[in-house]
Design an enzyme around this catalytic site. Structure first.
Site, PDB file in Angstrom:
ATOM      1  CB  SER A 256      -0.932  -0.002   1.218  1.00  0.00           C
ATOM      2  OG  SER A 256      -0.156   0.295   2.366  1.00  0.00           O
ATOM      3  CE  LYS A 257      -1.651   6.775  -2.942  1.00  0.00           C
ATOM      4  NZ  LYS A 257      -3.070   6.871  -3.050  1.00  0.00           N
TER       5      LYS A 257
END
Ligand code: GLU
Length: 500
Positions: A256-257
Site C-alpha cells: 500500500s501507499k
C-alpha cells in the site's frame, strides 16, 4: 480458452492516479491483445462521483502512454462501442436496470438511509450477517407505482435467488461455487441514477464485446454477482482472469501507499525507465517458460500467455526494480540516455529548457563517463553536476588532504599541477595522463598522491569517473580555476593552522 476475437479492457476508476497494480493489469491486457491480434480497450469507470479526482484520467492516459501501452478504443482513440466514459452511458444502464425490473429479476427499493442504518445496527447487535433485509422485495405493483408517483427516492436492487448456488469460473482457478444465501440483494442502480460497479461492468463488458476480463484478485468476491447478472440478462460471460495481489516489501500484508511509491508517475519522477518498470511488472504475476529475465515489450508479447500467470501473492521488491533499471540504463545509447536525463537536469536548473544543441552535444559526450554509475535517471544531477556548473563549491580541506597528505605538500602538488596544465594546449586523455604521470615522477610521489587531490579539486568528490577522462571532459577552462580554488582553500587552512 478460445483466442478468437480477443477483446480486453482496462477499466480504471478515476478515483486516484494510476498505481502499479493497475499498470500491471493494463500490461497483461495489452499483452494478450497484442499477442492475439485482438483489441485493447480503455474504459473509464467514473461512476463514483464522490471519489472522483479531477486529473486522474489525464494521469492514467499519460502513464499508460509512458509505459508504451497504447489502446485501440477509448478516450482519444474513439471506437464503435463508445462512449468509453461510463458517466456518458447512464441511459444505457438505466435501460438495462429497468429491463431487469420488468423481467421480475430486480426491484425498486425505497428504504431510506436511516432505515438501512438502523437495520445494520440491529444486525450487528444480534450478531447476524450484514446485508439488505429484502424489505422492499415483495412490494406490490400498486405500492411501487404509488411511491414512484409520489416522487420517493429509490434504488434498484437485484433479486438474488433465495436458495441454490452460483458456479463461477476463473481461467486460473477453475470453478468456484457461491451459495446464494451468502449474497444479499445488491444495488444495481443508485438513487442518483448512476449504476453500481456491478451493473455497469457487466453491461459494458457485454456491449463492448469483451472476451477476457483481466483484473485484480480483490474482484473475485464480485464474481457471483456478475455471473448472476449475466444469467439474468441471458448473456454469456467473458473469460475471467484474476491477478495475484502484491505483498509489501517487508512481507507484512498487501502493498500500500505507506510502503512508498505506488503511483506510476512517482516511479517516473524518481527516474525509473518505463522499460524497467514494464519488465518488473511483467514478472510480478507471470512467469516465462524459460529462465529469461529481461524482456522488451516485443519479447513479452511473444512469450506471454494467460496460463503462466501466477495465482499466489507476489513479493514486491524494489531491489529487483533497481536492478532492472540499471540494466536498461546501460543498454541505452549515449544520445538516448542524454535525452532521457535532460528533463531531470533541467528540473535541477543545470541545463536550460529548451537546451541549445551545443549543450546537448556536451551532455551526450558525458554519458559514457557516468552510464555505469547511475541507477536512476534522477542520479544524473549528482553525476554530471560538476561538469555542467561553471564553478563548484570550494572542497573541504580534509577531502583534499585525504588520509596522509599534509597541507604544505598537497598545496605544492596542486599548484604545480595547475602550472603544468596551464602550459599545455592539449587536453586529450592521452596527453593528460602522460603529463601527470611524468609530474608525479618528477615530484617523486606515487601517482595516487597526485591524482586524488586533483580529482577532489575539480569535482569536490572522491568517487568520480577516471581522472583523465574527467579532466578532458571538463576542459582546461574549468580545470584551472578549480585547481586554483583548491590551492587557496589549503593556503587558508595553512594560515589558520599556523595562527592557532
Ligand atoms: N473500475 C474497477 C477498478 O478500478 C474495475 C474492476 C474490473 O476490472 O472489473 O478496479
Amino acid at each position: 480458452m478460445s483466442m478468437d476475437a480477443v477483446r480486453v479492457r482496462f477499466a480504471p476508476s478515476p478515483t486516484g492516479y494510476l498505481h502499479i497494480g493497475g499498470a500491471r493489469t493494463a500490461l497483461y491486457d495489452w499483452l494478450l491483445a497484442r499477442k492475439t491480434g485482438g483489441q485493447f480497450i480503455l474504459r473509464i469507470e467514473d461512476t463514483d462521483r464522490n471519489r472522483y479526482v479531477a486529473d486522474a484520467v489525464q494521469d492514467i492516459k499519460d502513464s499508460l502512454r509512458w509505459l508504451g501501452l497504447d489502446w485501440d478504443e477509448g478516450p482519444d482513440a474513439g471506437g464503435e462501442v463508445g462512449p468509453y466514459f461510463q458517466s456518458e452511458r447512464l441511459n444505457i444502464y438505466q435501460k438495462y436496470a429497468t429491463q431487469l425490473v420488468e423481467a421480475g429479476k430486480a426491484y425498486y427499493c425505497f428504504c431510506t438511509p436511516e432505515r438501512l442504518e438502523e437495520m445494520r445496527k440491529k444486525q450487528e447487535q444480534a450478531g447476524e450477517p450484514s446485508g439488505y433485509d429484502r424489505h422492499c422485495r415483495e412490494l406490490s405493483a400498486e405500492e411501487v407505482e404509488k411511491k414512484l408517483a409520489a416522487g420517493q427516492k429509490y434504488v434498484i436492487r437485484f433479486k438474488v435467488p433465495l436458495t441454490g448456488k452460483t458456479q463461477v469460473h476463473d481461467e486460473l482457478r477453475g470453478e468456484m461455487v457461491f451459495d446464494h444465501q451468502t449474497l444479499d440483494d445488491f444495488v444495481v442502480l443508485k438513487s442518483d441514477g448512476f449504476p453500481t460497479y456491478h451493473l455497469a461492468s457487466v453491461v459494458d463488458d457485454h456491449l463492448m464485446g469483451i472476451s477476457h476480463v483481466i483484473r485484480g484478485e480483490e474482484w473475485i468476491i464480485s464474481l457471483p454477482r456478475h455471473f448472476l447478472l449475466y444469467a439474468a440478462f441471458g448473456w454469456t460471460p467473458p473469460a475471467f482472469v484474476h491477478l495475484p495481489i502484491f505483498l509489501a516489501p517487508d512481507g507484512k500484508g498487501k502493498l500500500s501507499k505507506r510502503h512508498g511509491a505506488t503511483g506510476v508517475h512517482e516511479f517516473k519522477e524518481k527516474g525509473y525507465l518505463p522499460e524497467a518498470l514494464v519488465n518488473f511488472l511483467l514478472l510480478l504475476g507471470w512467469h516465462p517458460a524459460t529462465d529469461q529475465e529481461l524482456f522488451t515489450l516485443d519479447q513479452a508479447v511473444e512469450a506471454f500467455s494467460v496460463e503462466r500467470i501466477n495465482t499466489s501473492p507476489v513479493n514486491f521488491s524494489l531491489d529487483k526494480l533497481d536492478w532492472f533499471n540499471g540494466i536498461y540504463i546501460r543498454q541505452l545509447s549515449h544520445e538516448e540516455l542524454a535525452k532521457r536525463a535532460l528533463p531531470f537536469l533541467q528540473k535541477d536548473g543545470l541545463l536550460p529548457d529548451p537546451c541549445p544543441p551545443e549543450q546537448f552535444a556536451y551532455l551526450v559526450r558525458l554519458m559514457p563517463l557516468v552510464q555505469e554509475r547511475i541507477k536512476l535517471l534522477s542520479d544524473i544531477s549528482d553525476a554530471v553536476g560538476y561538469f555542467l556548473r561553471e564553478e563548484i563549491d570550494p572542497p573541504a580541506p580534509e577531502l583534499l588532504l585525504g588520509k596522509k597528505g599534509t597541507v604544505e605538500q598537497v598545496t605544492a602538488i596542486l599548484a604545480k599541477v595547475e602550472t603544468v596544465l596551464s602550459q599545455t594546449a592539449d587536453f586529450s586523455e592521452e596527453n593528460l595522463e602522460r603529463t601527470l604521470r611524468a609530474l608525479a615522477e618528477e615530484l617523486q610521489i606515487k601517482a595516487g598522491q597526485l591524482f586524488m587531490p586533483v580529482r577532489v579539486a575539480v569535482t569536490g568528490q572522491t568517487a568520480t569517473p577516471g581522472l583523465f577522462q574527467l579532466l578532458a571532459a571538463l576542459g582546461q577552462k574549468k580545470v584551472l580555476p578549480r585547481l586554483k580554488q583548491a590551492v587557496a582553500v589549503l593556503q587558508q587552512t595553512g594560515m589558520e593552522g599556523a595562527s592557532t
